[in-house]
Design an enzyme around this catalytic site. Structure first.
Site, mmCIF file in Angstrom:
data_model
loop_
_atom_site.group_PDB
_atom_site.id
_atom_site.type_symbol
_atom_site.label_atom_id
_atom_site.label_comp_id
_atom_site.label_asym_id
_atom_site.label_seq_id
_atom_site.Cartn_x
_atom_site.Cartn_y
_atom_site.Cartn_z
ATOM 1 N N ASN A 208 73.881 -35.290 75.234
ATOM 2 C CA ASN A 208 72.620 -34.732 75.735
ATOM 3 C C ASN A 208 72.224 -35.468 77.013
ATOM 4 O O ASN A 208 72.925 -36.368 77.462
ATOM 5 C CB ASN A 208 71.531 -34.833 74.663
ATOM 6 C CG ASN A 208 71.335 -36.269 74.216
ATOM 7 O OD1 ASN A 208 70.957 -37.135 74.993
ATOM 8 N ND2 ASN A 208 71.632 -36.537 72.943
ATOM 9 N N ASP A 277 72.856 -34.517 67.046
ATOM 10 C CA ASP A 277 72.698 -34.122 65.644
ATOM 11 C C ASP A 277 74.017 -33.682 65.023
ATOM 12 O O ASP A 277 74.171 -33.726 63.806
ATOM 13 C CB ASP A 277 71.684 -32.967 65.543
ATOM 14 C CG ASP A 277 70.265 -33.469 65.782
ATOM 15 O OD1 ASP A 277 70.006 -34.646 65.475
ATOM 16 O OD2 ASP A 277 69.430 -32.690 66.284
ATOM 17 N N PHE A 324 61.011 -41.525 67.802
ATOM 18 C CA PHE A 324 60.643 -40.758 68.986
ATOM 19 C C PHE A 324 60.996 -39.304 68.710
ATOM 20 O O PHE A 324 61.944 -39.028 67.969
ATOM 21 C CB PHE A 324 61.414 -41.254 70.216
ATOM 22 C CG PHE A 324 60.628 -42.236 71.049
ATOM 23 C CD1 PHE A 324 60.369 -43.514 70.578
ATOM 24 C CD2 PHE A 324 60.143 -41.873 72.303
ATOM 25 C CE1 PHE A 324 59.643 -44.417 71.334
ATOM 26 C CE2 PHE A 324 59.415 -42.770 73.077
ATOM 27 C CZ PHE A 324 59.163 -44.042 72.597
ATOM 28 N N LYS A 338 58.073 -34.996 60.908
ATOM 29 C CA LYS A 338 59.109 -36.047 61.009
ATOM 30 C C LYS A 338 58.626 -37.368 60.428
ATOM 31 O O LYS A 338 59.409 -38.121 59.845
ATOM 32 C CB LYS A 338 59.560 -36.213 62.469
ATOM 33 C CG LYS A 338 60.533 -35.122 62.891
ATOM 34 C CD LYS A 338 60.939 -35.165 64.361
ATOM 35 C CE LYS A 338 61.694 -33.881 64.704
ATOM 36 N NZ LYS A 338 62.017 -33.748 66.117
ATOM 37 N N LYS A 342 60.986 -38.676 57.458
ATOM 38 C CA LYS A 342 61.782 -39.882 57.744
ATOM 39 C C LYS A 342 61.064 -41.173 57.342
ATOM 40 O O LYS A 342 61.534 -42.257 57.644
ATOM 41 C CB LYS A 342 62.167 -39.911 59.228
ATOM 42 C CG LYS A 342 62.889 -38.626 59.690
ATOM 43 C CD LYS A 342 63.566 -38.761 61.037
ATOM 44 C CE LYS A 342 64.093 -37.417 61.509
ATOM 45 N NZ LYS A 342 65.102 -37.502 62.572
#
Ligand code: CTP
Length: 399
Positions: A208, A277, A324, A338, A342
C-alpha cells in the site's frame, strides 16, 4: 520537529562545516523557531552574514562595535533565547567558552545565556583529540552544556576520523530532544510503522501507499520525551530516528513476530503501520513469466493475521494499546467498531483521500477515540505535532 515560537540562538564559528549551518538554520525556521544568528569574524570567511540575515529574517550578531543595533543587543538576545546551538564549534570557540572569554559578538552572547546550550564540535581529528580540546569539552559538559559528538568520516583536510559536523537534521533532532519535556521517561514504547509488503514472486509484491512518516514522527516524539522506543518498520525511505531501536521487516508475518518478541516489556504499544490485510497464497520463488495464451492472471490472496487484534486479546491491564485507522467514510462508526473488535484503549482515525492528510503528506488530521467514550480532535498540522498531541492524549489516559 516542532520548535514553534521558540527563540533559538544559532552560533556559527569559522570552520569549513559552516556551510551546514545554513541548512540547519533553514530547518530551524521550518520547525517554527525564531532564530538569531551570532557569528564570529572567522565564520564570515566561510559564509556571508547576508545569507544568515536573509534566511533568519533577523539581524545577525557579528560585530560588537559596528552592528547597527544598540550595544546591549547581545544581552537582549541572550535573555530571550530558549536554547542555543553552536554548530560548527571550533577548538578556539570551545576554549573561549570553557574559560569564560568573551571577546566577540558570539562569545559575549554565550556568556550571558541562562538557557540550555548545545555545542557541536567540528574540526580536524588530531585537533579534536587534542587533550586541551577534550579538557575544554569536559569543562563545558560539567557546567551543563550538551555536547553533540562529531561524526567520523572523510574530513575537508583530507584525513579520515572523528571531527565531522553531524548532518543538520540530526542536530535539529538533538535540539528538539534537549527542549522536550521528559514526561515519557522510563516508559517503554513499542511502535509499528510503514507498510508491509507481501511477495508475489522475487520481483513483485502486494502493498500500500504508506510512507511511514506518521509512525516515525511518533517514534521520534516519544524518544525526544524520554521514552525507550522500539520501532518495528516496514520498508520506508526514512532515516531511523535517533536513539530509537529500529527493527526492519517486510511482511505482515515478520512484523507480527517482531511485535510479539518485544511486547512483554512494552508499557505503550502504538500500531501505526498499514498492514496488508491479504497476501498471495503462493509466493513463487521464480519470477512469474507472461504466457502467450492468456491475457489475464488471477492472483489468489489469503487473509493475513490481524496483529493488533492478537495483541489486544493478550495484552496486560497495565499495557496501553493504540491503533490507527485510515478510513474513506463513516470515520466514527468504523473507529468505534475497531476499538471493540481489537480491544484497544485508543484509536487515531483519519479520513484518507485528501492531499493534506494522506499517506505521503507531511501533515495529518486525526480524531482520537478512547475506550472511555471521549473524543479529541487534532486539526490539520505537521505530523510531528500530531505525534506530540497523540502522546499527550495517551499520557492523560495511561498515566
Ligand atoms: N492492523 C494489524 N494487522 C492487520 C491489519 C491491521 O495490526 N493485519 C492494525 C493496523 O496497524 C492499525 C489497525 O489495525 O493500527 C487498523 O488497521 P485498518 O487497516 O484500518 O483496519 P482493518 O482491521 O484492516 O480493517 P479494514 O481494512 O477493513 O478497514
Amino acid at each position: 520537529m516542532n520548535l514553534k515560537d521558540k527563540q533559538i540562538l544559532l552560533g556559527v564559528t569559522g570552520g569549513i562545516a559552516a556551510y551546514k549551518s545554513v541548512e540547519l538554520l533553514r530547518l530551524l525556521k521550518k520547525a517554527g523557531a525564531n532564530v538569531t544568528v551570532a557569528m564570529t569574524e572567522a565564520a564570515g570567511h566561510f559564509v556571508g552574514k547576508t545569507t544568515f540575515e536573509v534566511l533568519s529574517e533577523n539581524p545577525v550578531l557579528s560585530d560588537l562595535w559596528n552592528d547597527t543595533q544598540s550595544s546591549v543587543t547581545h544581552i537582549d538576545v541572550a535573555a530571550r533565547s530558549d536554547a542555543a546551538v553552536v554548530a560548527p564549534a571550533t577548538a578556539n570557540c570551545i576554549g573561549k567558552l570553557a574559560h569564560g572569554i568573551a571577546d566577540d559578538a558570539l562569545t559575549t552572547t554565550m556568556l550571558a545565556l541562562t538557557c540550555p546550550v548545545m555545542i557541536c564540535p567540528s574540526m580536524n581529528t588530531d585537533m579534536y583529540q587534542n587533550i586541551r580540546v577534550q579538557e575544554n569539552l569536559d569543562i563545558l559538559e560539567r557546567t551543563g552544556m550538551h555536547i553533540v559528538d562529531p561524526d567520523s568520516g572523510a574530513l575537508a583536510c583530507k584525513t579520515v576520523g572523528a571531527g565531522r559536523l553531524p548532518e543538520p537534521w540530526f542536530i535539529l533532532d538533538r535540539l528538539c530532544a534537549l527542549l522536550a519535556k521528559k514526561d515519557f521517561k522510563d516508559k517503554k514504547v513499542l511502535i509499528s510503522a510503514g507498510p508491509t509488503v507481501e511477495a508475489i514472486d522475487p520481483v513483485r509484491y502486494v502493498s500500500n501507499h504508506s510512507s511511514g512518516k506518521m509512525g516515525y514522527a511518533v517514534a521520534r516524539a516519544a524518544e525526544n520525551r524520554g521514552a525507550k522506543v522500539t520501532l518495528v518498520s516496514g520498508p520506508v525511505n526514512l532515516e531511523a530516528p535517533v536513539g530509537v531501536d529500529r527493527i526492519s521487516v517486510e511482511s505482515c508475518n515478520q512484523m507480527a513476530n517482531a511485535m510479539f518478541d518485544n511486547l512483554k516489556d512494552a508499557d505503550i504499544i502504538i500500531k501505526v503501520a498499514a498492514v496488508a490485510d491479504y497476501r498471495p497464497v503462493n509466493q513463487e520463488n521464480k519470477k512469474i513469466k507472461k504466457t502467450s495464451d492468456s491475457t489475464s492472471l488471477t492472483l489468489t490472496l489469503t487473509e493475513n493475521q490481524d496483529i493488533l487484534k492478537t495483541i489486544g486479546q493478550s495484552k496486560r491491564d497495565d499495557q496501553f494499546l493504540v491503533g490507527f485507522a485510515a478510513e474513506t467514510n463513516d470515520l466514527e462508526t468504523h473507529a468505534l467498531a475497531k476499538i471493540k473488535k481489537k480491544n484497544l484503549d485508543m484509536i487515531a482515525a483519519n479520513l484518507v483521500g485528501g492531499k493534506e492528510s494522506g499517506f505521503k503528506a507531511d501533515t495529518n488530521k486525526v480524531k482520537l477515540f478512547s475506550r472511555d467514550g471521549s473524543v479529541k480532535d487534532i486539526p490539520l498540522m505537521d505530523k510531528s505535532e500530531v505525534a506530540h498531541r497523540l502522546l499527550d492524549a495517551i499520557l492523560s489516559k495511561a498515566g
